[in-house]
Motif scaffolding. Sequence first.
Motif, PDB file in Angstrom:
ATOM      1  N   MET A   1      -0.096  -8.087 -11.709  1.00 46.12           N
ATOM      2  CA  MET A   1      -1.525  -8.368 -11.865  1.00 46.12           C
ATOM      3  C   MET A   1      -1.870  -9.723 -11.227  1.00 46.12           C
ATOM      4  O   MET A   1      -2.840  -9.849 -10.483  1.00 46.12           O
ATOM      5  N   HIS A   2      -1.033 -10.725 -11.494  1.00 48.33           N
ATOM      6  CA  HIS A   2      -1.303 -12.051 -10.916  1.00 48.33           C
ATOM      7  C   HIS A   2      -1.124 -12.039  -9.400  1.00 48.33           C
ATOM      8  O   HIS A   2      -1.905 -12.639  -8.658  1.00 48.33           O
ATOM      9  N   ALA A   3      -0.072 -11.362  -8.944  1.00 49.63           N
ATOM     10  CA  ALA A   3       0.189 -11.321  -7.500  1.00 49.63           C
ATOM     11  C   ALA A   3      -0.961 -10.630  -6.768  1.00 49.63           C
ATOM     12  O   ALA A   3      -1.398 -11.074  -5.697  1.00 49.63           O
ATOM     13  N   ASP A   4      -1.450  -9.540  -7.348  1.00 44.46           N
ATOM     14  CA  ASP A   4      -2.543  -8.811  -6.696  1.00 44.46           C
ATOM     15  C   ASP A   4      -3.825  -9.648  -6.693  1.00 44.46           C
ATOM     16  O   ASP A   4      -4.622  -9.574  -5.752  1.00 44.46           O
ATOM     17  N   ALA A   5      -3.996 -10.459  -7.736  1.00 42.52           N
ATOM     18  CA  ALA A   5      -5.153 -11.373  -7.753  1.00 42.52           C
ATOM     19  C   ALA A   5      -5.004 -12.406  -6.635  1.00 42.52           C
ATOM     20  O   ALA A   5      -5.976 -12.765  -5.956  1.00 42.52           O
TER      21      ALA A   5
ATOM     22  N   ALA B   1      -4.053 -21.682  -7.849  1.00 41.55           N
ATOM     23  CA  ALA B   1      -3.054 -22.435  -8.625  1.00 41.55           C
ATOM     24  C   ALA B   1      -2.830 -21.777  -9.985  1.00 41.55           C
ATOM     25  O   ALA B   1      -1.683 -21.592 -10.422  1.00 41.55           O
ATOM     26  N   GLU B   2      -3.898 -21.373 -10.617  1.00 38.58           N
ATOM     27  CA  GLU B   2      -3.761 -20.756 -11.948  1.00 38.58           C
ATOM     28  C   GLU B   2      -2.978 -19.439 -11.884  1.00 38.58           C
ATOM     29  O   GLU B   2      -2.068 -19.204 -12.677  1.00 38.58           O
ATOM     30  N   GLN B   3      -3.371 -18.612 -10.901  1.00 37.39           N
ATOM     31  CA  GLN B   3      -2.695 -17.314 -10.792  1.00 37.39           C
ATOM     32  C   GLN B   3      -1.222 -17.502 -10.435  1.00 37.39           C
ATOM     33  O   GLN B   3      -0.355 -16.794 -10.950  1.00 37.39           O
ATOM     34  N   ALA B   4      -0.954 -18.445  -9.535  1.00 34.81           N
ATOM     35  CA  ALA B   4       0.437 -18.682  -9.127  1.00 34.81           C
ATOM     36  C   ALA B   4       1.252 -19.193 -10.314  1.00 34.81           C
ATOM     37  O   ALA B   4       2.391 -18.758 -10.534  1.00 34.81           O
ATOM     38  N   ASN B   5       0.667 -20.089 -11.093  1.00 33.27           N
ATOM     39  CA  ASN B   5       1.379 -20.597 -12.274  1.00 33.27           C
ATOM     40  C   ASN B   5       1.636 -19.485 -13.281  1.00 33.27           C
ATOM     41  O   ASN B   5       2.741 -19.356 -13.819  1.00 33.27           O
ATOM     42  N   ALA B   6       0.583 -18.695 -13.522  1.00 39.28           N
ATOM     43  CA  ALA B   6       0.724 -17.625 -14.511  1.00 39.28           C
ATOM     44  C   ALA B   6       1.777 -16.617 -14.045  1.00 39.28           C
ATOM     45  O   ALA B   6       2.586 -16.120 -14.828  1.00 39.28           O
ATOM     46  N   MET B   7       1.783 -16.340 -12.726  1.00 40.52           N
ATOM     47  CA  MET B   7       2.766 -15.401 -12.189  1.00 40.52           C
ATOM     48  C   MET B   7       4.179 -15.942 -12.414  1.00 40.52           C
ATOM     49  O   MET B   7       5.073 -15.216 -12.872  1.00 40.52           O
ATOM     50  N   MET B   8       4.377 -17.224 -12.106  1.00 42.73           N
ATOM     51  CA  MET B   8       5.724 -17.781 -12.236  1.00 42.73           C
ATOM     52  C   MET B   8       6.158 -17.879 -13.698  1.00 42.73           C
ATOM     53  O   MET B   8       7.345 -17.750 -14.008  1.00 42.73           O
ATOM     54  N   ALA B   9       5.194 -18.078 -14.593  1.00 44.49           N
ATOM     55  CA  ALA B   9       5.539 -18.098 -16.021  1.00 44.49           C
ATOM     56  C   ALA B   9       6.026 -16.707 -16.446  1.00 44.49           C
ATOM     57  O   ALA B   9       7.025 -16.572 -17.163  1.00 44.49           O
ATOM     58  N   ALA B  10       5.331 -15.680 -15.952  1.00 50.63           N
ATOM     59  CA  ALA B  10       5.745 -14.310 -16.294  1.00 50.63           C
ATOM     60  C   ALA B  10       7.093 -13.980 -15.655  1.00 50.63           C
ATOM     61  O   ALA B  10       7.916 -13.266 -16.237  1.00 50.63           O
ATOM     62  N   VAL B  11       7.335 -14.511 -14.454  1.00 55.23           N
ATOM     63  CA  VAL B  11       8.627 -14.303 -13.792  1.00 55.23           C
ATOM     64  C   VAL B  11       9.748 -14.904 -14.645  1.00 55.23           C
ATOM     65  O   VAL B  11      10.796 -14.274 -14.871  1.00 55.23           O
ATOM     66  N   ALA B  12       9.500 -16.109 -15.145  1.00 56.08           N
ATOM     67  CA  ALA B  12      10.521 -16.765 -15.974  1.00 56.08           C
ATOM     68  C   ALA B  12      10.774 -15.936 -17.232  1.00 56.08           C
ATOM     69  O   ALA B  12      11.920 -15.747 -17.653  1.00 56.08           O
ATOM     70  N   LYS B  13       9.711 -15.408 -17.803  1.00 55.54           N
ATOM     71  CA  LYS B  13       9.844 -14.615 -19.017  1.00 55.54           C
ATOM     72  C   LYS B  13      10.626 -13.319 -18.734  1.00 55.54           C
ATOM     73  O   LYS B  13      11.492 -12.932 -19.509  1.00 55.54           O
ATOM     74  N   LEU B  14      10.324 -12.704 -17.593  1.00 60.01           N
ATOM     75  CA  LEU B  14      11.028 -11.467 -17.243  1.00 60.01           C
ATOM     76  C   LEU B  14      12.516 -11.745 -17.021  1.00 60.01           C
ATOM     77  O   LEU B  14      13.379 -10.989 -17.464  1.00 60.01           O
ATOM     78  N   SER B  15      12.803 -12.860 -16.346  1.00 58.77           N
ATOM     79  CA  SER B  15      14.218 -13.199 -16.111  1.00 58.77           C
ATOM     80  C   SER B  15      14.944 -13.342 -17.440  1.00 58.77           C
ATOM     81  O   SER B  15      16.074 -12.866 -17.596  1.00 58.77           O
ATOM     82  N   ASP B  16      14.311 -13.982 -18.403  1.00 55.96           N
ATOM     83  CA  ASP B  16      14.910 -14.132 -19.738  1.00 55.96           C
ATOM     84  C   ASP B  16      15.109 -12.781 -20.408  1.00 55.96           C
ATOM     85  O   ASP B  16      16.167 -12.500 -20.974  1.00 55.96           O
ATOM     86  N   THR B  17      14.062 -11.976 -20.317  1.00 58.70           N
ATOM     87  CA  THR B  17      14.094 -10.666 -20.969  1.00 58.70           C
ATOM     88  C   THR B  17      15.262  -9.833 -20.461  1.00 58.70           C
ATOM     89  O   THR B  17      15.861  -9.057 -21.194  1.00 58.70           O
ATOM     90  N   MET B  18      15.559 -10.029 -19.174  1.00 58.08           N
ATOM     91  CA  MET B  18      16.612  -9.203 -18.586  1.00 58.08           C
ATOM     92  C   MET B  18      18.015  -9.655 -18.959  1.00 58.08           C
ATOM     93  O   MET B  18      18.990  -8.987 -18.631  1.00 58.08           O
TER      94      MET B  18
END
Length: 724
Positions: free
Chosen positions: A698-702, A653-670
């Motif tokens: 990193m999160h996905a590989d975890a 759950a933690e890794q999945a949440n962290a991954m999706m938070a980074a996904v949201a950040k990347l979408s914004d960055t783009m």
Amino acid sequence: MSRSEARAQAVFEITTGEAISVAKPKSLEEIWASDVFTLAKMEQDLSKSAFKAMKKTMETGAKLEPEIADDVATAMKSWALSKGANYFAHVFYPLTGASAEKHDSFIVTDASGKAMTEFSGSLLTKGEPDGSSFPNGGIRQTNAARGYTFWDPTSPAFILDTENGATLCIPSVFVSWTGEALDKKVPLMRSNTAMNEAGTKVLKLMGEENVAPLNSSCGAEQEYFLVDSTFANLRPDLLLAGRTLFGAPPAKGQEFDDHYFGAIPERVQVYMEAVEESLYRLGIPAKTRHNEVAPGQFEIAPYFEAANVAADHQQMLMTVLKNTAKKHGFICLLHEKPFAGINGSGKHVNWSIGNSTQGNLLDPGDTPSDNLYFLLFCGAVIRGVHLYGPLLRAVIASAGNDHRLGANEAPPAILSVYLGSEIEAIFEQIKGGKLDGTGEKGIMDLGLSQIIPYAKDSGDRNRTSPFAFTGNRFEFRAVGSQQSVSGPLIAMNTMLADSLNWIAEKLEAELAKGTDKPAAVVAVLKELMTAHSNVIFGGDGYSAEWHKMAVEERGLKNLPTTADALPYLNDESIKSLFSSTGVLSPVELESRYEVYSEIYILSINVEAKLVIDMAKTIIYPAAMRYLSEIASTSASVATMGIALDTSTAKTIAEQANAMMAAVAKLSDTMLKEEFTTTDEHMQYCAKEIRGLMDEIRMHADALEAEIADETWPLPKYREMLFIK
Ligand code: ADP
Ligand code: MG
């Protein structure tokens, strides 16, 4: 079938599949250059005078009269038709690094509607593809999109046989309506001319009366990976980006050195033989093949040829590798870093300079200290790499190659020269102003009378150097595996031309004083070494000490990413290098910067979008499925009074949440679109976007390490890397 079922099915099919039957290879004599319009064929089919003219042009670059083209076209057409080719195409090499073709049929109709074939000298000489479909870096306005291709008679025409039929391919240059180079061939040919003129000047000053045209030679070692297409088809990242954007390293990696020079897997051997047969037909002298360091990684190296022809052949070789792989159930990955944590792929460009009268000028011979030509040409290379290191770095810059050069891997992004101990010692002596010669070359004595004694090489190899002298040539080891060799060859020839011009000027002044030749050479090279010996380095190029010393003490540039390197194309010193040698005008150079930076930005953006897409639609759903499985198991065993440990579920759950938070950040960055300069945009891609892509990975590989194997939706490294 779900993705994870498809993955299991792929593993089953591959491990139980039948071996491909091996066709007996045809004899080399039978197939060699059978699909090439060679000089030998021209001798048969052309008039004597046309043949003589073609031979002279091919061998010396002499001017070709337009009438000759008519003769050649007629003979070429008959030959092509006899080989079943009804189409012809000018093949050219746009700035994307790919090869491009426009096909035309030989067919024309007359007034009565009767069809016949036609191919004139003017059709052979000039083509007009739609210029606007190729990047031009602002050279052409969109309303003036004309681009022309012109036949390059020095690179032989050939037949390309594909599933879509046979086509007569005519190697060509590609220029704009205003005559500016839009390709990689024009500057490669110009750089050779510049190097020839400068080198000839030096040789004449040294007293040579008979100097045949100098040519640069290139032998490229190509590394590649093969992956089963059944696996690749389940990996959108491999199909669209040519590399894995996700994936945890396998337990068995390249630390098991058994792969390198080990037995080639049978299926791969069959593939290699098919590749070689195609190459031989095309007159491409494939010579060595072996396993490479990483599992699933291989190398092929043709014998060296004149740079212009070698560059065309290298493009063909990449096409043949890819097309043949499809027929054998593989995909061939030419990406510089298909698998994180596993050795990447490079293309070592071996380069030398020579002619038919003086031979290879980078061959030191038995007594290098007496070989003044070698010393002059080798010195010219040293000066070139020192002055134009950032250019050499810029011409090998790409989003893919950043994963090798900037990372903790070979070779480093700092350009230095490795000479080997013997040659380095000679240049050190020269720097001190005298040349005593070196001791005898050692003899390899194994104490075994039955083994023939062998003179030792003048230096060991240095695998950590990006630019190494390897006995009779330089090896530019930092070139990316999917790159065209033209960029590096243009940069090397041009920097050499510049250095040889400098040497000629100094030498002339020295000789005018009445100094004898050996003393004049030492005097010139002493000055050269005093200014440029900082670039010579024989130690470990990967070490942290070198990275520090190179920059702080030697004043060399460390340019880890494309964003750091490409801006050097706009540097005044590089502009003047190219315009003074006539290789690229300022406008042509600037257009290259524009195109290459655009390609860099685009490829990072494509990858970033794919990362977002795969994280959201493939990896996150797998994590949720597994989590819900744990939750329901946990609930049902709870009814029996058993409490399951919740740590795995929590980690997921933690890794999945962290991954999706980074996904949201990347979408914004783009979303950011406004940049003041292209340089700034590239830096944004290199730092912000790539940084977030790495974080998501990193999160996905975890997650991959936590989730049940049977639920995981993507073929894993251990499956893809070990070919059955
Ligand atoms: P390595 O031992 O470096 O892996 P390979 O045999 O794999 O060597 O490849 C060496 C490449 O260098 C080949 O393409 C070979 O033809 C090329 N080569 C050899 N001599 C020269 C030369 N004088 N100039 C340019 N290329 C050369
Ligand atoms: Mg090799």
